[in-house]
Design a protein around this motif. Structure first.
Motif, PDB file in Angstrom:
ATOM      1  N   ASP A 281       0.849  -1.185   0.000  1.00 34.18           N
ATOM      2  CA  ASP A 281       0.000   0.000   0.000  1.00 34.18           C
ATOM      3  C   ASP A 281       0.891   1.244   0.000  1.00 34.18           C
ATOM      4  O   ASP A 281       1.716   1.421   0.879  1.00 34.18           O
ATOM      5  CB  ASP A 281      -0.878  -0.013   1.250  1.00 34.18           C
ATOM      6  CG  ASP A 281      -2.023   0.978   1.198  1.00 34.18           C
ATOM      7  OD1 ASP A 281      -2.071   1.780   0.258  1.00 34.18           O
ATOM      8  OD2 ASP A 281      -2.851   0.923   2.119  1.00 34.18           O
ATOM      9  N   THR A 282       0.748   2.110  -1.008  1.00 29.15           N
ATOM     10  CA  THR A 282       1.625   3.275  -1.117  1.00 29.15           C
ATOM     11  C   THR A 282       1.053   4.524  -0.437  1.00 29.15           C
ATOM     12  O   THR A 282       1.785   5.441  -0.132  1.00 29.15           O
ATOM     13  CB  THR A 282       1.924   3.625  -2.589  1.00 29.15           C
ATOM     14  OG1 THR A 282       0.696   3.908  -3.253  1.00 29.15           O
ATOM     15  CG2 THR A 282       2.655   2.482  -3.274  1.00 29.15           C
ATOM     16  N   THR A 283      -0.247   4.550  -0.210  1.00 31.58           N
ATOM     17  CA  THR A 283      -0.862   5.689   0.467  1.00 31.58           C
ATOM     18  C   THR A 283      -1.803   5.168   1.552  1.00 31.58           C
ATOM     19  O   THR A 283      -3.003   5.011   1.326  1.00 31.58           O
ATOM     20  CB  THR A 283      -1.628   6.588  -0.529  1.00 31.58           C
ATOM     21  OG1 THR A 283      -0.768   6.893  -1.618  1.00 31.58           O
ATOM     22  CG2 THR A 283      -2.073   7.880   0.124  1.00 31.58           C
ATOM     23  N   PRO A 284      -1.270   4.896   2.744  1.00 34.02           N
ATOM     24  CA  PRO A 284      -2.108   4.377   3.829  1.00 34.02           C
ATOM     25  C   PRO A 284      -3.192   5.378   4.239  1.00 34.02           C
ATOM     26  O   PRO A 284      -3.058   6.577   4.030  1.00 34.02           O
ATOM     27  CB  PRO A 284      -1.116   4.162   4.971  1.00 34.02           C
ATOM     28  CG  PRO A 284       0.235   4.202   4.359  1.00 34.02           C
ATOM     29  CD  PRO A 284       0.124   5.031   3.125  1.00 34.02           C
ATOM     30  N   GLU A 285      -4.238   4.854   4.850  1.00 37.12           N
ATOM     31  CA  GLU A 285      -5.362   5.674   5.309  1.00 37.12           C
ATOM     32  C   GLU A 285      -5.026   6.286   6.670  1.00 37.12           C
ATOM     33  O   GLU A 285      -4.760   5.578   7.638  1.00 37.12           O
ATOM     34  CB  GLU A 285      -6.596   4.774   5.439  1.00 37.12           C
ATOM     35  CG  GLU A 285      -7.796   5.453   6.032  1.00 37.12           C
ATOM     36  CD  GLU A 285      -8.899   4.455   6.366  1.00 37.12           C
ATOM     37  OE1 GLU A 285      -9.867   4.882   7.011  1.00 37.12           O
ATOM     38  OE2 GLU A 285      -8.805   3.265   6.002  1.00 37.12           O
ATOM     39  N   ALA A 286      -5.032   7.618   6.755  1.00 36.35           N
ATOM     40  CA  ALA A 286      -4.737   8.310   8.012  1.00 36.35           C
ATOM     41  C   ALA A 286      -5.809   7.984   9.050  1.00 36.35           C
ATOM     42  O   ALA A 286      -7.004   8.049   8.767  1.00 36.35           O
ATOM     43  CB  ALA A 286      -4.670   9.810   7.785  1.00 36.35           C
ATOM     44  N   LYS A 287      -5.376   7.616  10.253  1.00 33.40           N
ATOM     45  CA  LYS A 287      -6.304   7.290  11.331  1.00 33.40           C
ATOM     46  C   LYS A 287      -6.223   8.290  12.484  1.00 33.40           C
ATOM     47  O   LYS A 287      -7.179   8.468  13.208  1.00 33.40           O
ATOM     48  CB  LYS A 287      -6.029   5.878  11.869  1.00 33.40           C
ATOM     49  CG  LYS A 287      -6.275   4.775  10.867  1.00 33.40           C
ATOM     50  CD  LYS A 287      -7.682   4.750  10.342  1.00 33.40           C
ATOM     51  CE  LYS A 287      -8.658   4.260  11.375  1.00 33.40           C
ATOM     52  NZ  LYS A 287     -10.050   4.229  10.907  1.00 33.40           N
ATOM     53  N   GLY A 288      -5.049   8.911  12.684  1.00 36.11           N
ATOM     54  CA  GLY A 288      -4.919   9.859  13.795  1.00 36.11           C
ATOM     55  C   GLY A 288      -3.475  10.242  14.028  1.00 36.11           C
ATOM     56  O   GLY A 288      -2.576   9.846  13.277  1.00 36.11           O
TER      57      GLY A 288
END
Length: 179
Positions: A102-109
């Protein structure tokens, strides 16, 4: 154009002002950053607002909430593996990564280390960010580093010391503070 805000939201200090005020320097980026060269850092860093100093996977204990929080905690169901990036701006960000490719992970915090009183690494591989009530930090963050706990402890401690000292200089009207 207006310059980016400093650690306390004020205008950034003049060049060299923090060094003159005995603020410990930021550490060099760790080799772990180069290992994640497939990550789209430009997207994650908002086009260069910060640079990664260290990154990798940590387990994060979830925030206690809801009527079943105690049961989830006892069952070990409140731990989540996340990809963490420690930034040059003193923030520790975490992301959901669906796969190692995954090259652009999902921001969580994320958390601003200036809002935490201490980084406790005495129970390594468990690392605890202890909140500073005077700064309004809400909760304690408990992280676990399977391997590389000492590197995480060293990097978090160094960036925390830099961030707290810089915030104190700016809050106290020290060198570089604009009014």
């Amino acid at each position: 154009a207006e310059a980016a805000a400093g650690p306390t939201g004020d205008a950034p200090p003049a060049p060299g002002a923090l060094a003159a005020a005995s603020v410990p320097p930021l550490p060099e980026a760790s080799p772990a950053v180069a290992q994640w060269r497939g990550i789209n850092w430009a997207a994650l860093t908002a086009g260069g607002g910060w640079t990664p100093l260290h990154c990798g996977f940590l387990s994060k204990q979830g925030a206690p909430h809801g009527p079943l929080a105690a049961l989830r905690s006892m069952a070990g169901l409140d731990w989540h593996e996340r990809f963490f990036a420690l930034g040059s701006d003193g923030r520790l960000r975490y992301y959901r990564m669906w796969s190692p490719r995954d090259t652009t992970p999902e921001a969580k915090g994320g958390v601003d280390l200036a809002d935490y009183a201490a980084v406790d690494a005495s129970q390594a591989p468990r690392l605890v960010l202890r909140p500073d009530p005077a700064r309004g930090a809400g909760r304690e963050y408990v992280l676990e580093a399977g391997h590389g706990a000492q590197v995480w402890a060293d990097m978090l401690t160094a960036v925390h010391a830099h961030r707290r000292a810089a915030a104190a200089v700016l809050a106290g009207g020290g060198p570089g503070r604009r009014r």
